[in-house]
Design a protein around this motif. Structure first.
Motif, PDB file in Angstrom:
ATOM      1  N   LEU A 197       5.541 -22.552  20.013  1.00 32.99           N
ATOM      2  CA  LEU A 197       6.421 -21.689  19.229  1.00 32.99           C
ATOM      3  C   LEU A 197       6.524 -20.266  19.763  1.00 32.99           C
ATOM      4  CD1 LEU A 197       5.386 -22.850  15.637  1.00 32.99           C
ATOM      5  CD2 LEU A 197       7.506 -23.398  16.843  1.00 32.99           C
ATOM      6  N   SER A 198       5.487 -19.811  20.467  1.00 34.95           N
ATOM      7  CA  SER A 198       5.490 -18.429  20.942  1.00 34.95           C
ATOM      8  C   SER A 198       6.391 -18.285  22.170  1.00 34.95           C
ATOM      9  CB  SER A 198       4.066 -17.985  21.292  1.00 34.95           C
ATOM     10  OG  SER A 198       4.083 -16.686  21.850  1.00 34.95           O
ATOM     11  N   ARG A 199       7.125 -17.186  22.207  1.00 36.01           N
ATOM     12  CA  ARG A 199       7.989 -16.904  23.355  1.00 36.01           C
ATOM     13  C   ARG A 199       7.372 -15.878  24.296  1.00 36.01           C
ATOM     14  NH1 ARG A 199      14.093 -16.696  20.637  1.00 36.01           N
ATOM     15  NH2 ARG A 199      14.030 -18.815  19.754  1.00 36.01           N
ATOM     16  N   GLU A 200       6.109 -15.575  24.102  1.00 40.16           N
ATOM     17  CA  GLU A 200       5.423 -14.638  24.981  1.00 40.16           C
ATOM     18  C   GLU A 200       5.233 -15.257  26.365  1.00 40.16           C
ATOM     19  OE1 GLU A 200       1.728 -13.554  23.181  1.00 40.16           O
ATOM     20  OE2 GLU A 200       2.611 -13.355  21.188  1.00 40.16           O
ATOM     21  N   ASP A 201       4.949 -14.399  27.323  1.00 35.52           N
ATOM     22  CA  ASP A 201       4.632 -14.880  28.663  1.00 35.52           C
ATOM     23  C   ASP A 201       3.330 -15.674  28.613  1.00 35.52           C
ATOM     24  OD1 ASP A 201       5.295 -14.574  31.683  1.00 35.52           O
ATOM     25  OD2 ASP A 201       3.141 -14.131  31.532  1.00 35.52           O
ATOM     26  N   PHE A 202       3.247 -16.725  29.435  1.00 39.25           N
ATOM     27  CA  PHE A 202       2.058 -17.596  29.393  1.00 39.25           C
ATOM     28  C   PHE A 202       0.785 -16.830  29.741  1.00 39.25           C
ATOM     29  CE2 PHE A 202      -0.991 -20.619  31.202  1.00 39.25           C
ATOM     30  CZ  PHE A 202      -1.049 -21.550  30.175  1.00 39.25           C
ATOM     31  N   LEU A 203       0.909 -15.788  30.553  1.00 39.57           N
ATOM     32  CA  LEU A 203      -0.267 -15.020  30.958  1.00 39.57           C
ATOM     33  C   LEU A 203      -0.649 -13.950  29.943  1.00 39.57           C
ATOM     34  CD1 LEU A 203       0.409 -14.576  34.792  1.00 39.57           C
ATOM     35  CD2 LEU A 203      -1.069 -16.246  33.651  1.00 39.57           C
ATOM     36  N   SER A 204       0.053 -13.904  28.809  1.00 40.31           N
ATOM     37  CA  SER A 204      -0.344 -12.965  27.759  1.00 40.31           C
ATOM     38  C   SER A 204      -1.687 -13.403  27.164  1.00 40.31           C
ATOM     39  CB  SER A 204       0.727 -12.907  26.670  1.00 40.31           C
ATOM     40  OG  SER A 204       0.809 -14.141  25.984  1.00 40.31           O
ATOM     41  N   TRP A 205      -2.406 -12.438  26.581  1.00 42.72           N
ATOM     42  CA  TRP A 205      -3.747 -12.726  26.067  1.00 42.72           C
ATOM     43  C   TRP A 205      -3.692 -13.775  24.952  1.00 42.72           C
ATOM     44  CZ3 TRP A 205      -7.916 -11.827  28.593  1.00 42.72           C
ATOM     45  CH2 TRP A 205      -7.997 -10.738  29.464  1.00 42.72           C
ATOM     46  N   LYS A 206      -2.688 -13.702  24.094  1.00 41.35           N
ATOM     47  CA  LYS A 206      -2.618 -14.640  22.975  1.00 41.35           C
ATOM     48  C   LYS A 206      -2.357 -16.067  23.452  1.00 41.35           C
ATOM     49  CE  LYS A 206      -1.271 -11.465  19.271  1.00 41.35           C
ATOM     50  NZ  LYS A 206      -0.255 -11.132  18.243  1.00 41.35           N
ATOM     51  N   LYS A 207      -1.430 -16.202  24.413  1.00 38.89           N
ATOM     52  CA  LYS A 207      -1.145 -17.547  24.900  1.00 38.89           C
ATOM     53  C   LYS A 207      -2.309 -18.121  25.700  1.00 38.89           C
ATOM     54  CE  LYS A 207       3.589 -18.972  24.877  1.00 38.89           C
ATOM     55  NZ  LYS A 207       4.640 -19.648  25.638  1.00 38.89           N
ATOM     56  N   LEU A 208      -2.973 -17.281  26.468  1.00 36.85           N
ATOM     57  CA  LEU A 208      -4.148 -17.751  27.194  1.00 36.85           C
ATOM     58  C   LEU A 208      -5.241 -18.178  26.215  1.00 36.85           C
ATOM     59  CD1 LEU A 208      -4.423 -15.229  30.178  1.00 36.85           C
ATOM     60  CD2 LEU A 208      -3.859 -17.667  30.291  1.00 36.85           C
ATOM     61  N   GLY A 209      -5.390 -17.402  25.131  1.00 33.65           N
ATOM     62  CA  GLY A 209      -6.369 -17.769  24.111  1.00 33.65           C
ATOM     63  C   GLY A 209      -6.041 -19.094  23.458  1.00 33.65           C
TER      64      GLY A 209
END
Length: 376
Positions: free
Chosen positions: A338-350
């Motif tokens: 669901l998130s549209r952030e970059d994959f290397l963002s801290w939240k997506k990495l988490g």
């Protein structure tokens, strides 16, 4: 401690995913629907139903088995054959008189009072464990105790060990993870908050998990420091053997059983909601549907508890997979979707780390559970 951090992260990702969906998400199943469509919704609902029916049946089986013994400890003389010492009779009375009325409540917020009472029982349990540490000497000296514990009087028995690994350690991670499993209730609770927000929900989760961790940690620590290597998997059994007919210990056993009983309605709520969303999601709320599904679920879990003696072994294997999916895999997966952030963002990495961790823990626990079950 890493499991506690993982739980907090999972709860945060669940609430975060509900915000990202930009829709009226009120349940775990809704997240599955917005992330992966109807198949996602059905998988989540099915996982919740299997997990929660297994948990409720296991709790009721414990009550059916242990409640007659707990009551008999208060009695002097032979009362065998009495109705109040029959496990099945007591189970039916408890379910009809306590569990069924509580499970009929339409909102999970109404169960706040029973949850507070259940938490009070657990605090009482922890306090007694701490106090009894100074009531029981080490090494244990009693012919009665040596009969059960097969102990020596060597002082080495009273030296704590920081680490101890055995084949039983395989059950530690899924057991600790399951002890914090309330993810299926997170979104309903979030929706029933006054002015719900991520910050307020985070405060709720931080408080809940911190109090739970404190109770579990103190109980386990002082239980171990009392019996050391002779500590049993069911901690209160040790106290009953060493201090037979101790009124405080007997009272604690009853309190723990009632705490389990009051937990059943909380687990029942997400299971009923999952069934409602699978079969009646396009219909308005109906007391007829609500009552019939509630009654059917109660009948199923009571019958499983009464007539399937190895229910804990069966659902132990199923739970090793369903628990880790609900706790770790689904929250991370939904956030990644669901998130549209970059994959290397801290939240997506988490979220990705949480997903991988859940897959590894689930497979590891499932493999060792099956291995030990086959060997036994």
């Amino acid at each position: 401690m890493s499991l506690v951090v993982g739980q907090l992260a999972a709860w945060r990702f669940l609430v975060g995913s509900s915000v990202l969906s930009r829709a009226a998400v009120t349940s775990y199943e809704d997240l599955g629907l917005f992330a992966f469509g109807l198949p996602g919704k059905m998988v989540v609902a099915g996982t919740i139903i299997i997990q929660n029916i297994g948990a409720m049946s296991s709790y009721l089986l414990i009550i059916e088995t242990e409640l007659p013994a707990a009551i008999s400890e208060f009695l002097s003389g032979d009362y065998s054959g009495s109705w109040y010492l029959n496990g099945q009779t007591l189970l039916i009375i408890m379910c009809v008189g306590i569990v069924f009325p509580l499970t009929l409540l339409p909102k999970i917020g109404f169960l706040g009072y029973t949850s507070s009472l259940s938490f009070f029982f657990m605090v009482f349990f922890a306090v007694v464990i701490i106090i009894k540490k100074w009531s029981i000497p080490c090494p244990l000296r009693s012919n009665y105790i040596e009969q059960y514990f097969q102990i020596s009087n060597a002082t080495d028995d009273c030296k704590p060990k920081l680490f101890h690994f055995s084949k039983e350690s395989a059950y530690a991670i899924p057991t600790m993870a399951f002890s914090f499993l309330c993810h299926t209730s997170i979104l309903p609770i979030y929706c029933e908050l006054q002015s719900p927000s991520k910050k307020r929900m985070q405060n709720v989760t931080n408080t809940a998990i911190a109090l739970s961790f404190l109770i579990y940690f103190l109980s386990a620590l002082f239980g171990y420091l009392t019996f050391y290597d002779k500590v049993a998997s069911e901690l209160l059994q040790d106290y009953s053997k060493y201090l037979p007919h101790d009124v405080v210990v007997m009272t604690v056993k009853l309190c723990i059983l009632f705490a389990l009983l009051l937990t059943v309605p909380l687990i029942h709520f997400p299971a009923r909601k999952a069934l409602m969303m699978m079969f009646f999601s396009n219909f308005p709320f109906s007391w007829i549907h609500h009552s019939l599904i509630t009654l059917a679920l109660n009948i199923i879990i009571v019958l499983l508890a009464m007539y399937v003696p190895d229910i804990r072994n069966v659902f132990g294997i199923v739970g090793a997979s369903t628990s880790t999916c609900l706790i770790f895999v689904f929250p991370g997966l939904f956030y990644l979707k669901l998130s549209r952030e970059d994959f290397l963002s801290w939240k997506k990495l988490g979220a990705f780390v949480l997903l991988i961790f859940g897959i590894l823990v689930g497979n590891f626990s499932l493999a060792f559970t099956i291995f030990n079950w086959i060997n036994k």
